[in-house]
Scaffold this motif. Structure first.
Motif, PDB file in Angstrom:
ATOM      1  N   PHE A 105       2.663   2.037 -10.579  1.00  0.00           N
ATOM      2  CA  PHE A 105       1.366   1.567 -10.113  1.00  0.00           C
ATOM      3  C   PHE A 105       1.327   1.223  -8.633  1.00  0.00           C
ATOM      4  CE2 PHE A 105      -2.700  -0.754 -10.468  1.00  0.00           C
ATOM      5  CZ  PHE A 105      -3.395   0.148 -11.255  1.00  0.00           C
ATOM      6  N   ALA A 106       2.396   0.727  -8.079  1.00  0.00           N
ATOM      7  CA  ALA A 106       2.387   0.401  -6.641  1.00  0.00           C
ATOM      8  C   ALA A 106       2.124   1.659  -5.821  1.00  0.00           C
ATOM      9  CB  ALA A 106       3.705  -0.247  -6.227  1.00  0.00           C
ATOM     10  N   ASP A 107       2.784   2.767  -6.177  1.00  0.00           N
ATOM     11  CA  ASP A 107       2.562   4.029  -5.466  1.00  0.00           C
ATOM     12  C   ASP A 107       1.156   4.569  -5.724  1.00  0.00           C
ATOM     13  OD1 ASP A 107       5.138   4.008  -4.400  1.00  0.00           O
ATOM     14  OD2 ASP A 107       5.957   5.132  -6.100  1.00  0.00           O
ATOM     15  N   THR A 108       0.732   4.521  -6.981  1.00  0.00           N
ATOM     16  CA  THR A 108      -0.600   5.014  -7.334  1.00  0.00           C
ATOM     17  C   THR A 108      -1.677   4.215  -6.601  1.00  0.00           C
ATOM     18  OG1 THR A 108       0.170   5.700  -9.519  1.00  0.00           O
ATOM     19  CG2 THR A 108      -2.201   5.407  -9.253  1.00  0.00           C
ATOM     20  N   LEU A 109      -1.555   2.899  -6.644  1.00  0.00           N
ATOM     21  CA  LEU A 109      -2.545   2.030  -6.009  1.00  0.00           C
ATOM     22  C   LEU A 109      -2.575   2.242  -4.499  1.00  0.00           C
ATOM     23  CD1 LEU A 109      -4.609  -0.275  -6.238  1.00  0.00           C
ATOM     24  CD2 LEU A 109      -2.695  -1.870  -6.145  1.00  0.00           C
ATOM     25  N   GLN A 114      -5.570   4.261   0.052  1.00  0.00           N
ATOM     26  CA  GLN A 114      -5.644   4.979   1.330  1.00  0.00           C
ATOM     27  C   GLN A 114      -6.747   6.030   1.294  1.00  0.00           C
ATOM     28  OE1 GLN A 114      -1.775   6.525   2.288  1.00  0.00           O
ATOM     29  NE2 GLN A 114      -0.907   4.511   2.654  1.00  0.00           N
ATOM     30  N   ASP A 115      -6.833   6.775   0.188  1.00  0.00           N
ATOM     31  CA  ASP A 115      -7.877   7.790   0.058  1.00  0.00           C
ATOM     32  C   ASP A 115      -9.268   7.153   0.043  1.00  0.00           C
ATOM     33  OD1 ASP A 115      -6.015   9.826   0.018  1.00  0.00           O
ATOM     34  OD2 ASP A 115      -6.107  10.133  -2.160  1.00  0.00           O
ATOM     35  N   LEU A 116      -9.389   6.040  -0.628  1.00  0.00           N
ATOM     36  CA  LEU A 116     -10.678   5.350  -0.681  1.00  0.00           C
ATOM     37  C   LEU A 116     -11.095   4.867   0.708  1.00  0.00           C
ATOM     38  CD1 LEU A 116     -12.984   4.138  -2.447  1.00  0.00           C
ATOM     39  CD2 LEU A 116     -11.570   2.067  -2.606  1.00  0.00           C
ATOM     40  N   LEU A 117     -10.173   4.240   1.410  1.00  0.00           N
ATOM     41  CA  LEU A 117     -10.485   3.717   2.741  1.00  0.00           C
ATOM     42  C   LEU A 117     -10.771   4.829   3.749  1.00  0.00           C
ATOM     43  CD1 LEU A 117      -7.900   0.799   2.915  1.00  0.00           C
ATOM     44  CD2 LEU A 117     -10.373   0.628   2.549  1.00  0.00           C
ATOM     45  N   ALA A 118     -10.135   5.978   3.555  1.00  0.00           N
ATOM     46  CA  ALA A 118     -10.375   7.121   4.445  1.00  0.00           C
ATOM     47  C   ALA A 118     -11.600   7.927   4.005  1.00  0.00           C
ATOM     48  CB  ALA A 118      -9.149   8.028   4.467  1.00  0.00           C
ATOM     49  N   LYS A 120     -11.902   9.703   1.437  1.00  0.00           N
ATOM     50  CA  LYS A 120     -11.526  10.973   0.808  1.00  0.00           C
ATOM     51  C   LYS A 120     -11.829  10.938  -0.689  1.00  0.00           C
ATOM     52  CE  LYS A 120      -7.777  12.165   3.989  1.00  0.00           C
ATOM     53  NZ  LYS A 120      -6.333  12.403   4.112  1.00  0.00           N
ATOM     54  N   SER A 121     -12.109   9.740  -1.203  1.00  0.00           N
ATOM     55  CA  SER A 121     -12.489   9.610  -2.609  1.00  0.00           C
ATOM     56  C   SER A 121     -13.575   8.547  -2.727  1.00  0.00           C
ATOM     57  CB  SER A 121     -11.287   9.248  -3.484  1.00  0.00           C
ATOM     58  OG  SER A 121     -10.849   7.942  -3.227  1.00  0.00           O
ATOM     59  N   ALA A 122     -14.377   8.678  -3.762  1.00  0.00           N
ATOM     60  CA  ALA A 122     -15.440   7.715  -4.037  1.00  0.00           C
ATOM     61  C   ALA A 122     -14.864   6.558  -4.850  1.00  0.00           C
ATOM     62  CB  ALA A 122     -16.558   8.403  -4.820  1.00  0.00           C
ATOM     63  N   PRO A 123     -15.543   5.425  -4.857  1.00  0.00           N
ATOM     64  CA  PRO A 123     -15.037   4.279  -5.634  1.00  0.00           C
ATOM     65  C   PRO A 123     -14.762   4.617  -7.097  1.00  0.00           C
ATOM     66  CG  PRO A 123     -16.770   3.552  -4.173  1.00  0.00           C
ATOM     67  CD  PRO A 123     -16.727   5.051  -4.078  1.00  0.00           C
ATOM     68  N   GLN A 124     -15.627   5.407  -7.729  1.00  0.00           N
ATOM     69  CA  GLN A 124     -15.394   5.752  -9.137  1.00  0.00           C
ATOM     70  C   GLN A 124     -14.149   6.633  -9.307  1.00  0.00           C
ATOM     71  OE1 GLN A 124     -18.152   6.285  -7.361  1.00  0.00           O
ATOM     72  NE2 GLN A 124     -19.154   8.206  -7.879  1.00  0.00           N
ATOM     73  N   ASP A 125     -13.851   7.480  -8.304  1.00  0.00           N
ATOM     74  CA  ASP A 125     -12.635   8.297  -8.354  1.00  0.00           C
ATOM     75  C   ASP A 125     -11.399   7.410  -8.184  1.00  0.00           C
ATOM     76  OD1 ASP A 125     -14.171  10.621  -8.606  1.00  0.00           O
ATOM     77  OD2 ASP A 125     -14.327  10.823  -6.419  1.00  0.00           O
ATOM     78  N   PHE A 126     -11.497   6.441  -7.289  1.00  0.00           N
ATOM     79  CA  PHE A 126     -10.421   5.465  -7.071  1.00  0.00           C
ATOM     80  C   PHE A 126     -10.093   4.763  -8.385  1.00  0.00           C
ATOM     81  CE2 PHE A 126      -9.660   0.881  -6.232  1.00  0.00           C
ATOM     82  CZ  PHE A 126      -8.416   0.964  -5.629  1.00  0.00           C
ATOM     83  N   LEU A 127     -11.134   4.238  -9.041  1.00  0.00           N
ATOM     84  CA  LEU A 127     -10.923   3.526 -10.299  1.00  0.00           C
ATOM     85  C   LEU A 127     -10.394   4.447 -11.395  1.00  0.00           C
ATOM     86  CD1 LEU A 127     -14.100   1.261 -10.275  1.00  0.00           C
ATOM     87  CD2 LEU A 127     -11.733   0.594  -9.786  1.00  0.00           C
ATOM     88  N   ALA A 128     -10.870   5.680 -11.432  1.00  0.00           N
ATOM     89  CA  ALA A 128     -10.392   6.644 -12.436  1.00  0.00           C
ATOM     90  C   ALA A 128      -8.901   6.943 -12.243  1.00  0.00           C
ATOM     91  CB  ALA A 128     -11.209   7.935 -12.365  1.00  0.00           C
TER      92      ALA A 128
END
Length: 142
Positions: A105-109, A114-118, A120-128
Motif C-alpha cells: 500500500f505505501a507504494d500504491t498510495l 503523485q498521479d492525482l496531484l499531477a 494524470k488521474s481523476a479523484p475517482q481513479d485515485f480511489l479505485a
C-alpha cells in the motif's frame, strides 16, 4: 500555552461512536533468515522494546507502546496523551496508518497520489486504485 495545552481523542461517528485514532504503535522489526548475527539482532530488538526502554521513552516525553499504564507522569498533556492512548487501545480504537493497509500500500498510495496531484488521474481513479490494492490483499487472505 501553559495550562491551556491538552490532548484529547477525536470522537467516533455513526456506527463507531467510540474514539478512533490513527497511529502505528511501533516499527515492524524483523530478523531475516540470512542475518549473519541473529542473536545480536534479537538482543537489540529486546533492548529497544523491553520494560526499561519504555521507561526511557516516558522519561523523554514520548509515549511507550507497552506498559503505558505502569508509567508515572505528571498531570498535564503527557498524562492526557497516556490516558487517551489507553482508552483508544482498550476500546479497539487504534487504526493503522494508511500505508500499513497492505504489504504494497505505501507504494500504491505514493504512486497514485503523485498521479492525482499531477492531474494524470481523476479523484475517482485515485480511489479505485487504492481500493483495488486493498481488495486484492483482503481476498488473498480469504
Amino acid at each position: 500555552m501553559g495550562k491551556d495545552l491538552g490532548f484529547v481523542l477525536p470522537p467516533g461517528t455513526g456506527s463507531a461512536p467510540g474514539p478512533v485514532a490513527t497511529g502505528g504503535t511501533g516499527l515492524p522489526f524483523a530478523i531475516t533468515a540470512k542475518s549473519p548475527n541473529p542473536d545480536a539482532a534479537a538482543a537489540y530488538i529486546d533492548f529497544i522494546t523491553n520494560a526499561d526502554a519504555m521507561k526511557v521513552l516516558t522519561a523523554n516525553g514520548l509515549l511507550p507502546i507497552a506498559d503505558t499504564e505502569q508509567q508515572k507522569v505528571k498531570q498535564g498533556p503527557q498524562q492526557d496523551m497516556f490516558t487517551a492512548f489507553g482508552t483508544a487501545a482498550k476500546e479497539n480504537g487504534l487504526v493503522p496508518y494508511l500505508d500499513y493497509a497492505t504489504p504494497t500500500f505505501a507504494d500504491t498510495l505514493g504512486a497514485a497520489l503523485q498521479d492525482l496531484l499531477a492531474k494524470k488521474s481523476a479523484p475517482q481513479d485515485f480511489l479505485a486504485t487504492l481500493e483495488k490494492d486493498y481488495k486484492t490483499f483482503v481476498e488473498s487472505n480469504g
